[in-house]
Design a protein around this motif. Structure first.
Motif, short mmCIF file in Angstrom:
data_model
loop_
_atom_site.label_atom_id
_atom_site.label_comp_id
_atom_site.label_asym_id
_atom_site.label_seq_id
_atom_site.Cartn_x
_atom_site.Cartn_y
_atom_site.Cartn_z
N ALA A 65 -7.90 1.91 -2.20
CA ALA A 65 -6.65 1.07 -2.21
C ALA A 65 -6.41 0.49 -0.89
CB ALA A 65 -5.40 1.91 -2.84
N SER A 118 2.39 1.74 -3.42
CA SER A 118 1.59 2.20 -4.33
C SER A 118 1.39 3.59 -4.40
CB SER A 118 0.25 1.47 -4.24
OG SER A 118 -0.42 1.79 -3.04
N THR A 143 -8.64 -2.55 -0.88
CA THR A 143 -8.00 -3.57 -1.74
C THR A 143 -6.93 -4.08 -1.25
OG1 THR A 143 -8.92 -2.23 -3.59
CG2 THR A 143 -7.16 -3.88 -4.00
N ALA A 144 -6.04 -3.51 -0.44
CA ALA A 144 -4.91 -4.00 0.06
C ALA A 144 -4.99 -5.10 1.20
CB ALA A 144 -3.85 -3.12 0.65
N PHE A 156 0.84 -1.32 -0.14
CA PHE A 156 0.02 0.18 0.02
C PHE A 156 0.74 1.21 0.04
CE2 PHE A 156 -2.48 3.22 2.65
CZ PHE A 156 -3.48 3.61 1.56
N CYS A 206 -3.33 -1.99 -5.60
CA CYS A 206 -3.68 -0.70 -5.10
C CYS A 206 -3.17 0.56 -5.86
CB CYS A 206 -2.93 -0.46 -3.72
SG CYS A 206 -3.44 -1.47 -2.49
#
Length: 281
Positions: A212, A100, A215-216, A97, A159
């Motif tokens: 994100a 990203s 999502t991580a 994360f 991410c």
């Protein structure tokens, strides 16, 4: 000669002292009402979860009541296994994360601000943005191995897209009037980018960062289910294979709590960077 003007009547001391206490009590009642509204749905969900298996609406073997899962969660936490697995998942997800953010935010600002860069990279972005990260997990494992590198890399890939696309959109949707006004004041392009584009883009960028963040957590759990020796995904997968259903649901609850905590921290950071915005009522 007597004056016809009447002297102002002084308010009783008790009334002035009671006004702040009334406001404080109203604020307390308002906060209590908000807390009640936020917890009533969760309480109803837990009640249904507890009662449905006991009433025979679902198979109790495959969906135990919450009261039976709570001891399993407590035992996992007491043995230290839950904390060890949670730490492993957290380190992997935070590493991907953080990378990203470091990659996607500058790249998104560059693409959104400079049209030649956008025209050059847009075909490539359109190709990879529609490729699911989970579908590429075997590729990452083949190239990077089954260790930590592949898990961090798949989180980084997954991410990057919500942050990148929201950053590009944030720069592209800045009010043109603000940019024209800044140019009319004689500001250079770097100063316009610093004083106008960046502040206006921050809320949308943080929307991508929060997406994100969710999502991580999800991607690292799937990666741990495929191949790992520790982590919450490994805990859930191994518990399911060994038919330890209570431990499996305990791991799922731990993931939900971790995701809520992660999102709450991101909300606090977003408020810190967007204090200039007017509160939405």
């Amino acid at each position: 000669m007597t004056s016809t003007a009447e002297a102002p009547v002084a308010a009783p001391a008790g009334r002035t002292a009671a006004a702040p206490s009334r406001k404080a009590s109203r604020r307390g009642l308002a906060k209590a009402g908000v807390l009640l509204r936020r917890t009533v749905a969760l309480a109803a969900f837990l009640a249904v979860w507890e009662l449905a298996p006991r009433a025979g609406l679902v198979d109790r073997i495959f969906l135990p009541p919450v009261s039976e899962i709570a001891p399993a969660l407590w035992d996992l936490a007491g043995s230290g296994r839950l904390w060890q697995d949670a730490e492993a998942s957290l380190v992997r997800s935070l590493s991907g994360f953080g990378l990203s953010i470091a990659v996607a935010v500058p790249l998104g600002l560059l693409i959104g601000w400079y049209r030649p860069v956008a025209e050059l990279l847009n075909p490539l972005l359109e190709l990879f943005r529609n490729t699911a990260a989970i579908a590429l997990l075997p590729v990452f494992v083949l190239i990077l191995g089954i260790g930590e590198t592949s898990k961090v890399a798949i989180v980084l890939y997954a991410c990057t897209w919500p942050i990148l696309l929201n950053t590009i959109s944030a720069v592209g949707t800045v009010d043109p009037t603000l940019v024209k006004s800044a140019r009319s004041l004689g500001l250079s392009a770097p100063r316009i980018f610093q004083k106008v584009i960046l502040p206006a883009a921050v809320p949308t960028v943080f929307t991508g960062i929060r997406l994100a963040g969710a999502t991580a957590v999800l991607v690292v759990i799937v990666a741990e289910m495929v191949g790992a020796k520790e982590g919450l995904g490994f805990l859930i997968n191994s518990s399911q294979q060994n038919f330890a259903i209570d431990d499996m649901y305990a791991g799922i609850i731990a993931i939900s709590a971790l995701g809520l905590l992660f999102n709450h921290l991101l909300v606090l950071v977003e408020r810190r960077f967007t204090r200039w915005r007017a509160p939405v009522r």
